[in-house]
Design an enzyme around this catalytic site. Structure first.
Site, short mmCIF file in Angstrom:
data_model
loop_
_atom_site.label_atom_id
_atom_site.label_comp_id
_atom_site.label_asym_id
_atom_site.label_seq_id
_atom_site.Cartn_x
_atom_site.Cartn_y
_atom_site.Cartn_z
N GLU A 122 8.25 -5.51 -3.97
CA GLU A 122 7.34 -6.54 -3.17
C GLU A 122 6.94 -7.42 -4.18
O GLU A 122 6.41 -7.01 -5.08
CB GLU A 122 6.44 -5.80 -2.30
N ARG B 53 7.49 10.06 -7.40
CA ARG B 53 6.99 8.92 -8.09
C ARG B 53 6.89 9.36 -9.68
O ARG B 53 6.62 10.59 -9.71
CB ARG B 53 5.55 8.37 -7.76
N LYS C 120 -0.14 -1.32 -8.20
CA LYS C 120 -0.39 -2.62 -8.35
C LYS C 120 -1.62 -3.15 -8.03
O LYS C 120 -2.11 -3.96 -8.61
CB LYS C 120 0.73 -3.54 -7.46
P1 ATP Z 1 2.22 -0.01 -5.64
O1 ATP Z 1 2.26 1.50 -5.40
O2 ATP Z 1 2.00 -0.18 -7.15
O3 ATP Z 1 1.87 -0.89 -4.65
P2 ATP Z 1 5.10 -0.29 -4.47
O4 ATP Z 1 5.95 1.02 -4.54
O5 ATP Z 1 4.24 -0.69 -3.30
O6 ATP Z 1 3.71 0.01 -5.67
P3 ATP Z 1 7.12 -1.90 -4.52
O7 ATP Z 1 7.39 -3.53 -5.16
O8 ATP Z 1 7.15 -1.84 -3.30
O9 ATP Z 1 5.44 -1.32 -5.28
O10 ATP Z 1 8.11 -1.00 -5.27
C1 ATP Z 1 9.45 -1.14 -5.51
C2 ATP Z 1 10.03 0.11 -5.80
O11 ATP Z 1 9.70 0.67 -6.89
C3 ATP Z 1 9.93 1.03 -4.41
O12 ATP Z 1 11.34 1.37 -4.40
C4 ATP Z 1 8.99 1.93 -5.05
O13 ATP Z 1 9.20 3.25 -4.31
C5 ATP Z 1 9.36 2.29 -6.45
N1 ATP Z 1 8.08 2.49 -7.22
C6 ATP Z 1 6.93 2.09 -7.12
N2 ATP Z 1 6.11 2.73 -8.14
C7 ATP Z 1 6.83 3.89 -8.49
C8 ATP Z 1 6.71 5.00 -9.36
N3 ATP Z 1 5.25 5.14 -9.69
N4 ATP Z 1 7.64 5.61 -9.50
C9 ATP Z 1 8.68 5.63 -9.08
N5 ATP Z 1 9.11 4.48 -8.37
C10 ATP Z 1 8.22 3.68 -7.83
MG MG Z 2 5.89 -1.01 -1.87
#
Ligand code: ATP
Ligand code: MG
Length: 561
Positions: free
Chosen positions: A39, A265, A275
């Site tokens: 995102e 994760r 984020k």
């Molecule tokens: P945040 O928790 O920081 O808001 P998010 O998961 O909402 O992170 P996205 O931009 O939606 O952020 O993530 C893009 C991809 O990265 C998604 O498929 C998500 O599952 C993966 N991702 C995010 N954080 C992790 C993590 N700590 N370990 C593995 N994959 C991750």
């Molecule tokens: Mg997300």
């Protein structure tokens, strides 16, 4: 490296690769298509590195392809700045999406048509309840939800209202489109989830074309289907959303049937990978920016000097599982050291200088000594290092009144100066306050190159720089941004910030070759650690970041002594 074999070696099997292999073998898929779907509302971090390596890595290994898809369904938090940085960061990490840069917003029209399809099938309805009421009607984990009074609206009325929502006739939040599934479902995600909300907001890509926006749950799987994604890999928090993901795929005329698979994760000790929290650190000025070398963002780690292959290696060693885990930040650092040890050119840098005068060395003489650039890589060649009567050594390498096992310099003791000679300390100069300001020494000319012809041994080799030739530098030492393994475990994560995470050393003296250090070049300062040039450097005034310390044998020596 024994302390790193967490999950096994190259070609290791994991449950996702096993599924993919079986799907290919049994003909359930013709080829592998994955996607990495950030995102664009922040910079990529260490957690994303795991997802990127898995999404792109699996596609690569099985001869498939991986799309980079901006999941840009929420216009209020998204910015072009993030869209650009995400691409730079994925490339830096070593992956390429070819011409398959996709945007969920490119599918808005198709998603809208499919929403009308659901309405016509009696599987979606316009709800006039407020957000609070919807929440209240939704029930809880132990209590079923209640049907909205608008749930049984006739198809025609739903269609008309939904079209008017699109036209912009209603205020933000006044209505939503919901799927009509089951308000009594044990899975709350199936209790008539929201598909569209009204939001009169400009979108970075579609501008003012839309004032209704699809939710993540509705957009994601359908975007996968449009792109022909075969394996939609995501993190465990989406596990409970999978029945909904499948419901959409089963109830819409989508062109393909992707399969969602969840993995745990990445969590790393002394680090945050959220984020929202990272944004807070930047906004509140607690770090210098998204690329602060202490940040677990890809750009922070790049500026810190972490090589991308070390991150890929780290993710590979951590492996892919469904169990929650907390990986020690030391594992990451070990991966970084392993790569840098092979690559980094060695240099001498004195971080906390103490002047050393060799009394029996001719006043105006300068010798040029030859130093090996990298003992791990013959091809790295050698360089010349000037040696003269006045040098700097590390203040810590001298003790006036040393404990028994201190083998470095002290009055009367003899040590080797790296690449140069044996020197013996003959005297100490102090200021009025009694601080040592200068050491007086003699050298043994017969020990040039570092060995004594009479077989005399010394127990320490010190790094040094020639005072007249030294370059002044600033050196920034980093420790973890947080002082405890799980920041925020006790409530406020900001309270866990490590006040010593950045230490700035001014007046460091580094060997002349370091004046030519280049951005992105890996360096080892002998006996100190791995370093890299920081973009804050000015002409003639380099700034170096410590990427990671050497394995701390000196601390151990001190502990023993
Ligand atoms: P945040 O928790 O920081 O808001 P998010 O998961 O909402 O992170 P996205 O931009 O939606 O952020 O993530 C893009 C991809 O990265 C998604 O498929 C998500 O599952 C993966 N991702 C995010 N954080 C992790 C993590 N700590 N370990 C593995 N994959 C991750
Ligand atoms: Mg997300």
């Amino acid at each position: 490296m024994s302390d790193l074999d967490l999950a096994g070696e190259e070609g290791a099997r994991d449950f996702i690769r096993d599924i993919v292999r079986a799907d290919l073998r049994d003909g359930r898929v013709g080829g592998v298509v994955t996607r990495f779907p950030p995102e664009p509302n922040g910079y990529l971090h260490l957690g994303h590195a795991k997802a990127i390596c898995i999404d792109f890595g699996i596609a690569e290994e099985f001869g498939g392809r991986c799309n980079l898809r901006m999941d840009d369904t929420n216009p209020t938090k998204e910015e072009h700045e993030y869209i650009d940085s995400i691409q730079q960061d994925v490339r830096w990490l070593g992956f390429d999406w070819g011409d398959r840069l996709c945007y969920a917003s490119d599918y808005f029209e198709q998603l809208y048509e499919w929403a009308e399809h659901l309405i016509r099938e009696g599987k979606a309805y316009v709800d006039d309840l407020s957000a609070d009421e919807i929440r209240e009607y939704r029930g809880t984990l132990t209590e079923p939800g209640r049907n909205s009074p608008f749930r049984d609206r006739p198809v025609e009325e739903n269609l008309e209202l939904f079209r008017r929502m699109r036209k912009g006739e209603f205020a933000d939040g006044s209505r939503v489109l919901r799927a009509r599934i089951d308000m009594a479902s044990g899975n709350i995600n199936l209790r008539d989830p929201v598909l569209y909300r009204i939001l009169h907001a400009s979108h970075p890509r579609t501008g003012d074309a839309w004032c209704i926006y699809p939710t993540y749950d509705y957009a994601h799987g359908q975007s996968d289907a449009i792109e022909g994604v075969t394996h939609s890999l995501c993190t465990l928090e989406f596990e409970d959303h999978r029945p909904l993901y499948d419901w959409f795929i089963a109830n819409l005329p989508v062109p393909s049937r992707p399969r969602q698979i969840e993995f745990s994760r990445l969590n790393v000790s002394h680090t945050i990978v959220s984020k929202r929290r990272l944004l807070q650190l930047v906004r509140e000025g607690l770090v210098s920016g998204w690329d602060d070398p202490r940040m677990p963002t890809l750009r922070g780690m790049r500026r810190r000097g972490f090589p991308p292959e070390a991150l890929r290696d780290f993710v590979r060693r951590v492996g892919v599982t469904k169990s929650e885990n907390l990986i020690e930040v030391a594992y990451l650092e070990a991966c970084v050291r392993e790569v840098l040890n092979k690559r980094a050119e060695r240099r001498m840098a004195v971080l906390n200088p103490l002047k050393l005068v060799i009394e029996n060395y001719p006043e105006d003489q300068v010798e040029t000594l030859t130093a090996v650039n990298n003992p791990e890589d013959e091809g790295a060649g050698t360089r010349e290092v000037p040696f003269s009567r006045v040098l700097y050594i590390e203040r810590d390498d001298f003790m006036e009144d040393p404990p028994k096992k201190f083998f470095r310099l002290s009055p009367g003791a003899e040590v080797r100066l790296r690449y140069a000679y044996f020197v013996k300390c003959t005297g100490v100069v102090k200021d009025a306050a009694g601080n040592v300001t200068e050491l007086r020494c003699t050298y043994d000319p017969a020990t040039r190159g570092g060995d004594s012809p009479d077989g005399r041994k010394v127990k320490a080799t010190l790094h040094w720089v020639s005072a007249a030739h030294a370059v002044d530098a600033e050196v920034r030492l980093y420790e973890t941004l947080f002082r405890n393994p799980v920041p925020g475990a006790g409530g406020d994560f900001l309270a866990d910030l490590n006040p010593d995470s950045l230490k700035v050393l001014e007046g460091c003296k580094v060997e002349p070759a370091l004046a030519e250090a280049k951005l992105g070049q890996a360096l080892q300062f002998e006996r100190q650690g791995y370093f890299c040039l920081d973009p804050d450097s000015g002409p003639g005034r380099p700034v170096f970041n410590r990427t990671v310390a050497l394995r701390d044998t000196w601390a151990k020596e001190k502990a023993k002594g």
